[in-house]
Design a protein around this motif. Structure first.
Motif, PDB file in Angstrom:
ATOM      1  N   SER A 128      -4.478   7.357  -5.615  1.00 19.15           N
ATOM      2  CA  SER A 128      -4.283   7.595  -7.042  1.00 19.15           C
ATOM      3  C   SER A 128      -3.705   8.984  -7.294  1.00 19.15           C
ATOM      4  O   SER A 128      -2.833   9.169  -8.148  1.00 19.15           O
ATOM      5  CB  SER A 128      -5.614   7.444  -7.792  1.00 19.15           C
ATOM      6  OG  SER A 128      -6.591   8.337  -7.269  1.00 19.15           O
ATOM      7  N   ALA A 129      -4.178   9.985  -6.540  1.00 19.45           N
ATOM      8  CA  ALA A 129      -3.648  11.344  -6.681  1.00 19.45           C
ATOM      9  C   ALA A 129      -2.198  11.411  -6.217  1.00 19.45           C
ATOM     10  O   ALA A 129      -1.359  12.081  -6.835  1.00 19.45           O
ATOM     11  CB  ALA A 129      -4.505  12.326  -5.888  1.00 19.45           C
ATOM     12  N   LEU A 130      -1.880  10.709  -5.114  1.00 22.09           N
ATOM     13  CA  LEU A 130      -0.499  10.662  -4.642  1.00 22.09           C
ATOM     14  C   LEU A 130       0.407   9.999  -5.674  1.00 22.09           C
ATOM     15  O   LEU A 130       1.550  10.429  -5.883  1.00 22.09           O
ATOM     16  CB  LEU A 130      -0.427   9.906  -3.314  1.00 22.09           C
ATOM     17  CG  LEU A 130      -1.005  10.606  -2.082  1.00 22.09           C
ATOM     18  CD1 LEU A 130      -0.951   9.684  -0.874  1.00 22.09           C
ATOM     19  CD2 LEU A 130      -0.251  11.898  -1.796  1.00 22.09           C
ATOM     20  N   ALA A 131      -0.097   8.948  -6.319  1.00 23.59           N
ATOM     21  CA  ALA A 131       0.701   8.250  -7.331  1.00 23.59           C
ATOM     22  C   ALA A 131       0.999   9.166  -8.516  1.00 23.59           C
ATOM     23  O   ALA A 131       2.117   9.181  -9.045  1.00 23.59           O
ATOM     24  CB  ALA A 131      -0.032   6.998  -7.801  1.00 23.59           C
TER      25      ALA A 131
ATOM     26  N   ASP B 282       0.839  -1.194   0.000  1.00 21.57           N
ATOM     27  CA  ASP B 282       0.000   0.000   0.000  1.00 21.57           C
ATOM     28  C   ASP B 282       0.877   1.247   0.000  1.00 21.57           C
ATOM     29  O   ASP B 282       1.887   1.319   0.712  1.00 21.57           O
ATOM     30  CB  ASP B 282      -0.907   0.005   1.235  1.00 21.57           C
ATOM     31  CG  ASP B 282      -1.838   1.202   1.263  1.00 21.57           C
ATOM     32  OD1 ASP B 282      -1.436   2.243   1.828  1.00 21.57           O
ATOM     33  OD2 ASP B 282      -2.957   1.097   0.725  1.00 21.57           O
ATOM     34  N   LEU B 283       0.493   2.241  -0.793  1.00 21.79           N
ATOM     35  CA  LEU B 283       1.331   3.414  -1.000  1.00 21.79           C
ATOM     36  C   LEU B 283       1.680   4.125   0.295  1.00 21.79           C
ATOM     37  O   LEU B 283       2.820   4.552   0.497  1.00 21.79           O
ATOM     38  CB  LEU B 283       0.628   4.383  -1.966  1.00 21.79           C
ATOM     39  CG  LEU B 283       1.407   5.655  -2.347  1.00 21.79           C
ATOM     40  CD1 LEU B 283       2.736   5.303  -2.992  1.00 21.79           C
ATOM     41  CD2 LEU B 283       0.567   6.527  -3.272  1.00 21.79           C
ATOM     42  N   ARG B 284       0.722   4.244   1.198  1.00 19.71           N
ATOM     43  CA  ARG B 284       0.990   4.988   2.442  1.00 19.71           C
ATOM     44  C   ARG B 284       1.960   4.231   3.343  1.00 19.71           C
ATOM     45  O   ARG B 284       2.802   4.841   4.011  1.00 19.71           O
ATOM     46  CB  ARG B 284      -0.328   5.275   3.165  1.00 19.71           C
ATOM     47  CG  ARG B 284      -1.191   6.307   2.438  1.00 19.71           C
ATOM     48  CD  ARG B 284      -2.362   6.749   3.268  1.00 19.71           C
ATOM     49  NE  ARG B 284      -3.098   7.826   2.605  1.00 19.71           N
ATOM     50  CZ  ARG B 284      -4.086   7.642   1.744  1.00 19.71           C
ATOM     51  NH1 ARG B 284      -4.470   6.415   1.442  1.00 19.71           N
ATOM     52  NH2 ARG B 284      -4.678   8.670   1.175  1.00 19.71           N
ATOM     53  N   TYR B 285       1.893   2.896   3.362  1.00 23.74           N
ATOM     54  CA  TYR B 285       2.860   2.115   4.137  1.00 23.74           C
ATOM     55  C   TYR B 285       4.241   2.183   3.500  1.00 23.74           C
ATOM     56  O   TYR B 285       5.263   2.187   4.193  1.00 23.74           O
ATOM     57  CB  TYR B 285       2.404   0.657   4.248  1.00 23.74           C
ATOM     58  CG  TYR B 285       1.240   0.467   5.188  1.00 23.74           C
ATOM     59  CD1 TYR B 285       1.448   0.307   6.557  1.00 23.74           C
ATOM     60  CD2 TYR B 285      -0.071   0.479   4.724  1.00 23.74           C
ATOM     61  CE1 TYR B 285       0.386   0.141   7.433  1.00 23.74           C
ATOM     62  CE2 TYR B 285      -1.147   0.324   5.586  1.00 23.74           C
ATOM     63  CZ  TYR B 285      -0.916   0.149   6.939  1.00 23.74           C
ATOM     64  OH  TYR B 285      -1.974  -0.002   7.799  1.00 23.74           O
ATOM     65  N   ALA B 286       4.286   2.237   2.162  1.00 21.73           N
ATOM     66  CA  ALA B 286       5.567   2.389   1.469  1.00 21.73           C
ATOM     67  C   ALA B 286       6.202   3.737   1.793  1.00 21.73           C
ATOM     68  O   ALA B 286       7.420   3.838   2.008  1.00 21.73           O
ATOM     69  CB  ALA B 286       5.362   2.246  -0.039  1.00 21.73           C
ATOM     70  N   ILE B 287       5.379   4.780   1.855  1.00 21.50           N
ATOM     71  CA  ILE B 287       5.879   6.114   2.202  1.00 21.50           C
ATOM     72  C   ILE B 287       6.420   6.121   3.628  1.00 21.50           C
ATOM     73  O   ILE B 287       7.489   6.686   3.903  1.00 21.50           O
ATOM     74  CB  ILE B 287       4.759   7.159   2.033  1.00 21.50           C
ATOM     75  CG1 ILE B 287       4.434   7.338   0.549  1.00 21.50           C
ATOM     76  CG2 ILE B 287       5.155   8.497   2.661  1.00 21.50           C
ATOM     77  CD1 ILE B 287       3.220   8.203   0.282  1.00 21.50           C
ATOM     78  N   GLY B 288       5.709   5.488   4.556  1.00 20.86           N
ATOM     79  CA  GLY B 288       6.170   5.426   5.943  1.00 20.86           C
ATOM     80  C   GLY B 288       7.510   4.723   6.066  1.00 20.86           C
ATOM     81  O   GLY B 288       8.409   5.189   6.782  1.00 20.86           O
TER      82      GLY B 288
ATOM     83  N   ALA C  30      -3.553   6.978 -12.778  1.00 24.21           N
ATOM     84  CA  ALA C  30      -4.643   7.396 -13.666  1.00 24.21           C
ATOM     85  C   ALA C  30      -5.717   6.323 -13.819  1.00 24.21           C
ATOM     86  O   ALA C  30      -6.907   6.632 -13.966  1.00 24.21           O
ATOM     87  CB  ALA C  30      -4.081   7.771 -15.032  1.00 24.21           C
ATOM     88  N   THR C  31      -5.303   5.054 -13.749  1.00 23.47           N
ATOM     89  CA  THR C  31      -6.255   3.949 -13.944  1.00 23.47           C
ATOM     90  C   THR C  31      -6.774   3.396 -12.612  1.00 23.47           C
ATOM     91  O   THR C  31      -7.585   2.454 -12.620  1.00 23.47           O
ATOM     92  CB  THR C  31      -5.610   2.817 -14.746  1.00 23.47           C
ATOM     93  OG1 THR C  31      -4.436   2.348 -14.056  1.00 23.47           O
ATOM     94  CG2 THR C  31      -5.207   3.306 -16.134  1.00 23.47           C
ATOM     95  N   GLY C  32      -6.292   3.940 -11.487  1.00 30.47           N
ATOM     96  CA  GLY C  32      -6.748   3.445 -10.189  1.00 30.47           C
ATOM     97  C   GLY C  32      -6.172   2.095  -9.841  1.00 30.47           C
ATOM     98  O   GLY C  32      -6.818   1.322  -9.110  1.00 30.47           O
TER      99      GLY C  32
ATOM    100  N   VAL D 224      -2.396  16.102   5.910  1.00 26.49           N
ATOM    101  CA  VAL D 224      -3.399  15.996   4.842  1.00 26.49           C
ATOM    102  C   VAL D 224      -3.212  14.732   4.000  1.00 26.49           C
ATOM    103  O   VAL D 224      -4.090  14.398   3.192  1.00 26.49           O
ATOM    104  CB  VAL D 224      -3.353  17.231   3.917  1.00 26.49           C
ATOM    105  CG1 VAL D 224      -3.595  18.503   4.711  1.00 26.49           C
ATOM    106  CG2 VAL D 224      -2.034  17.313   3.164  1.00 26.49           C
ATOM    107  N   ALA D 225      -2.081  14.040   4.184  1.00 29.69           N
ATOM    108  CA  ALA D 225      -1.796  12.870   3.341  1.00 29.69           C
ATOM    109  C   ALA D 225      -2.869  11.794   3.474  1.00 29.69           C
ATOM    110  O   ALA D 225      -3.204  11.108   2.502  1.00 29.69           O
ATOM    111  CB  ALA D 225      -0.424  12.282   3.678  1.00 29.69           C
ATOM    112  N   GLY D 226      -3.406  11.651   4.686  1.00 35.21           N
ATOM    113  CA  GLY D 226      -4.408  10.616   4.900  1.00 35.21           C
ATOM    114  C   GLY D 226      -5.729  10.889   4.212  1.00 35.21           C
ATOM    115  O   GLY D 226      -6.551   9.975   4.068  1.00 35.21           O
TER     116      GLY D 226
END
Length: 278
Positions: free
Chosen positions: A101-104, A43-49, A274-276, A94-96
């Motif tokens: 998709s927008a973060l990507a 998951d993107l947020r766990y990867a960022i952490g 873009a494709t979700g 605000v990241a949460g």
């Protein structure tokens, strides 16, 4: 796949990310996040952490050496860290609420800009211009070691650099990168610092910026030790090896390789966003 195998593969991938980041001077975090999300389906947020933890570790190791050698301008670093920390806390807050998709897509755009900047040749900034009044008042002007002795320099565009650092802190928190490219750009172009001073002062700052946003990610449960630990060890090991290889490596070839990798990752992140697909 067992947890040990998964951790080992992530550590190996993070090692090469740290190696490539150290050889190009752009840090491994810019590679780690897309690697985790695209190759390991994290998951993107766990990867960022996890990436933020690795940024703290690698910055802490290199920053001490640069301070000891006299390249880092501590006054500028501490002053600009106020802006980056505020930006990092705001970005983490605000990241949460921002869709992955927008973060990507944002990450893809930053990757493309990083690739563009990595191919640009650097022109050393002039050090003879009169300093900005704020630089005089806060004693930000300094000197750094060269082959011919200590070279003095003056600081320009302090307000512009401060505002740009706020944006750099936001990007760091939102994307889990050190945002060193933006920080070096602010100090090199806006504040007209010598390039070695810009890069070393940026390295001093990114660990503090990452620590500020990592605290928010930890509070929200986005930092998993099983993921962050192998990422941190891999990136740190790669960065240490890369620092040794940098002396004999061909910089131009390394930047071309790095740019190719980053462009591919950017295209994939933009497509997934873009494709979700994330």
């Amino acid at each position: 796949m067992s947890i040990l195998t998964f951790a080992a593969l992530i550590a190996i991938g993070s090692f090469f990310a740290g190696l490539l980041g150290a050889l190009t001077g752009l840090g491994g975090g810019i590679i780690v996040v897309p690697m985790l999300t695209l190759a390991f389906h994290v998951d993107l947020r766990y990867a960022i952490g996890a990436s933020l933890v690795s940024v703290i570790a690698t910055s802490s190791g290199a920053a001490a050496a640069y301070v000891r050698e006299g390249f880092t301008n501590l006054r500028i670093g501490i002053f600009l860290e106020v802006a980056t920390t505020i930006g990092a806390l705001g970005g983490a807050a605000v990241a949460g609420f921002i869709p992955t998709s927008a973060l990507a897509i944002l990450f893809g755009v930053v990757l493309l800009y990083t690739a563009y900047r990595s191919l640009q040749s650097h022109q050393e900034q002039s050090t003879n211009d009169p300093p900005h009044p704020w630089a005089v008042r806060m004693r930000l002007n300094g000197s750094y070691p060269t082959a011919h002795g200590m070279q003095a320099y003056t600081v320009q565009g302090v307000p512009t650099g401060f505002v740009t650092m706020f944006a750099a802190g936001m990007l760091s928190a939102l994307l889990g990168i050190g945002s060193g490219v933006v920080k070096v750009l602010a100090m090199d172009r806006a504040m007209r610092l010598p390039f070695k001073v810009s890069t070393t002062t940026s390295n001093f700052m990114i660990g503090v910026t990452a620590a500020a946003s990592a605290g928010v990610y930890l509070h929200r449960g986005y930092i998993e030790p099983e993921l962050a630990f192998p990422v941190m060890l891999g990136v740190l090991g790669g960065a240490l090896v890369g620092a040794r290889l940098l002396v004999v490596a061909r910089t131009r070839s390394l930047r071309l390789i790095f740019t190719a990798v980053v462009v591919i990752l950017a295209a994939e992140m933009l497509y997934k966003g873009a494709t979700g697909g994330l």
